[in-house]
Design a protein around this motif. Structure first.
Motif, PDB file in Angstrom:
ATOM      1  N   VAL A  50       6.523   8.470  -1.608  1.00 35.87           N
ATOM      2  CA  VAL A  50       7.000   7.378  -0.773  1.00 35.87           C
ATOM      3  C   VAL A  50       6.525   6.069  -1.380  1.00 35.87           C
ATOM      4  O   VAL A  50       5.330   5.914  -1.674  1.00 35.87           O
ATOM      5  N   ARG A  51       7.437   5.128  -1.584  1.00 29.53           N
ATOM      6  CA  ARG A  51       7.038   3.812  -2.080  1.00 29.53           C
ATOM      7  C   ARG A  51       6.261   3.091  -0.979  1.00 29.53           C
ATOM      8  O   ARG A  51       6.764   2.911   0.144  1.00 29.53           O
ATOM      9  N   ALA A  52       5.034   2.694  -1.268  1.00 24.62           N
ATOM     10  CA  ALA A  52       4.197   2.052  -0.253  1.00 24.62           C
ATOM     11  C   ALA A  52       3.195   1.132  -0.926  1.00 24.62           C
ATOM     12  O   ALA A  52       2.822   1.324  -2.085  1.00 24.62           O
ATOM     13  N   ASP A  53       2.770   0.139  -0.176  1.00 25.94           N
ATOM     14  CA  ASP A  53       1.823  -0.855  -0.678  1.00 25.94           C
ATOM     15  C   ASP A  53       0.887  -1.217   0.464  1.00 25.94           C
ATOM     16  O   ASP A  53       1.340  -1.424   1.600  1.00 25.94           O
ATOM     17  N   THR A  59       1.923  14.110   0.488  1.00 28.65           N
ATOM     18  CA  THR A  59       2.805  12.953   0.364  1.00 28.65           C
ATOM     19  C   THR A  59       2.036  11.869  -0.381  1.00 28.65           C
ATOM     20  O   THR A  59       0.956  11.464   0.050  1.00 28.65           O
ATOM     21  N   ILE A  60       2.573  11.423  -1.499  1.00 36.19           N
ATOM     22  CA  ILE A  60       1.909  10.396  -2.304  1.00 36.19           C
ATOM     23  C   ILE A  60       2.500   9.037  -1.955  1.00 36.19           C
ATOM     24  O   ILE A  60       3.716   8.837  -2.068  1.00 36.19           O
ATOM     25  N   LEU A  61       1.651   8.127  -1.515  1.00 41.16           N
ATOM     26  CA  LEU A  61       2.064   6.753  -1.232  1.00 41.16           C
ATOM     27  C   LEU A  61       1.737   5.926  -2.473  1.00 41.16           C
ATOM     28  O   LEU A  61       0.567   5.774  -2.832  1.00 41.16           O
ATOM     29  N   ALA A  62       2.759   5.412  -3.134  1.00 45.79           N
ATOM     30  CA  ALA A  62       2.553   4.793  -4.442  1.00 45.79           C
ATOM     31  C   ALA A  62       3.361   3.524  -4.586  1.00 45.79           C
ATOM     32  O   ALA A  62       4.512   3.454  -4.142  1.00 45.79           O
ATOM     33  N   VAL A  95      -1.785  10.661   0.294  1.00 39.75           N
ATOM     34  CA  VAL A  95      -2.762  10.258  -0.707  1.00 39.75           C
ATOM     35  C   VAL A  95      -2.406   8.878  -1.229  1.00 39.75           C
ATOM     36  O   VAL A  95      -1.265   8.641  -1.648  1.00 39.75           O
ATOM     37  N   LEU A  96      -3.367   7.969  -1.230  1.00 34.33           N
ATOM     38  CA  LEU A  96      -3.220   6.672  -1.870  1.00 34.33           C
ATOM     39  C   LEU A  96      -4.141   6.624  -3.077  1.00 34.33           C
ATOM     40  O   LEU A  96      -5.322   6.937  -2.968  1.00 34.33           O
ATOM     41  N   GLY A  97      -3.598   6.258  -4.239  1.00 34.21           N
ATOM     42  CA  GLY A  97      -4.379   6.226  -5.468  1.00 34.21           C
ATOM     43  C   GLY A  97      -4.262   7.507  -6.261  1.00 34.21           C
ATOM     44  O   GLY A  97      -5.133   7.809  -7.087  1.00 34.21           O
ATOM     45  N   ALA A  98      -3.161   8.248  -6.061  1.00 37.43           N
ATOM     46  CA  ALA A  98      -3.010   9.558  -6.706  1.00 37.43           C
ATOM     47  C   ALA A  98      -2.852   9.478  -8.209  1.00 37.43           C
ATOM     48  O   ALA A  98      -3.154  10.441  -8.925  1.00 37.43           O
ATOM     49  N   THR A  99      -2.378   8.352  -8.736  1.00 37.22           N
ATOM     50  CA  THR A  99      -2.108   8.266 -10.167  1.00 37.22           C
ATOM     51  C   THR A  99      -3.297   7.735 -10.970  1.00 37.22           C
ATOM     52  O   THR A  99      -3.212   7.610 -12.190  1.00 37.22           O
TER      53      THR A  99
END
Length: 286
Positions: free
Chosen positions: A47-50, A28-31, A5-9
């Protein structure tokens, strides 16, 4: 199913992610901000991701069957900036194909259809239309959601004891709660097959924005709120000096004028009907 998921927060990403977890997905949250994501979702893999960094996405997309995207144009963005929904989307799609992802879910917008109506021309809506084109041309199976106005917009707009409104809302919209939308996303990504799917997402009752806001104010449980109205022209004038206010003026104009009709029959058949009214949301809203 493993899903990234991207944009989970975000405002709507949060309830969607909660419903994916509740439905049994391994999330898995990509944040960009792992600490914030971990505080909201302590049991999820973070997971730290951009989207600007392909290598970070590569690590997060390994062994993921699906990806859900909750992206947006920030209110202070300029036309020439990096846009997550187009520039970031291209990078994400490349990495998703490389990782063997089998489905992409993406939250678009229903009101973006107002682009070109009544002389309305806004670069933000063109970005959103381009995102849909990129997805459909990606070669990956995609599920695209076109939600009506979220009830969460009332919470987002509230400033202390005041809920400000701008302009005159003459059309009705089918307000939907993020929680109901999240349930529909979870069901949609479980459907078998490799074809593209598109769903209009609408709630159980239709109101003008002002009528919906009055319902929210009347039934808001946390404290007393007051509606304060201002002419749209004032917002447009102030928007000459602030990108954030300019963004607000454009979105308000589109929401107040887009001639929304009910189109969610197939969505309700396939994914189940929404149940939360504005009154229900107001009772539980932060």
């Amino acid at each position: 199913m493993n899903i990234a998921v991207l944009g989970a927060t975000g405002l709507i990403g949060k309830p969607v992610t909660e419903q994916l977890i509740a439905a049994g997905y391994t999330v898995t949250i990509l944040a960009r901000n792992p600490d914030k994501a971990k505080a909201l979702f302590p049991k999820a893999r973070i997971v730290r991701a951009d989207l600007r960094n392909p290598e970070s996405l590569r690590a997060g997309l390994q062994n993921q069957q699906a990806v859900y995207l909750n992206l947006s144009v920030r209110q202070a963005e300029k036309p020439g900036d990096f846009h997550t929904e187009t520039d970031g989307m291209k990078i994400l799609l490349d990495e998703a194909r490389r990782a063997g992802v089998r489905r992409i879910g993406y939250m678009s917008s229903l009101v973006m259809r107002y682009q070109g109506m009544n002389g309305f021309d806004w670069w933000v809506f063109e970005v959103k239309h381009e995102a849909v084109r990129l997805l459909k041309q990606s070669g990956l199976p995609v599920t695209i959601f076109y939600p009506s106005t979220f009830m969460e917009s009332f919470s987002m707009q509230t400033q202390g004891p005041v809920l400000p409104l701008a302009g005159q809302s003459d059309v009705r919209m089918w307000f939907v709660a993020g929680q109901d939308y999240g349930r529909q996303v979870a069901r949609a990504l479980q459907l078998p097959g490799d074809q593209n799917r598109e769903y209009v997402v609408q709630g159980p009752e239709a109101h003008t924005y002002e009528a919906g806001a009055k319902l929210f104010v009347d039934q808001y449980a946390k404290r007393k709120l007051t509606l304060v109205k201002a002419p749209l022209g004032v917002l447009k004038f102030l928007g000459r000096f602030s990108r954030t206010v300019n963004y607000g003026a454009h979105i308000v104009e589109a929401l107040n004028r887009y001639p929304e009709s009910f189109e969610a029959e197939q969505t309700w058949t396939d994914l189940g009907p929404p149940t939360l009214t504005i009154g229900d949301y107001a009772q539980q809203a932060p």
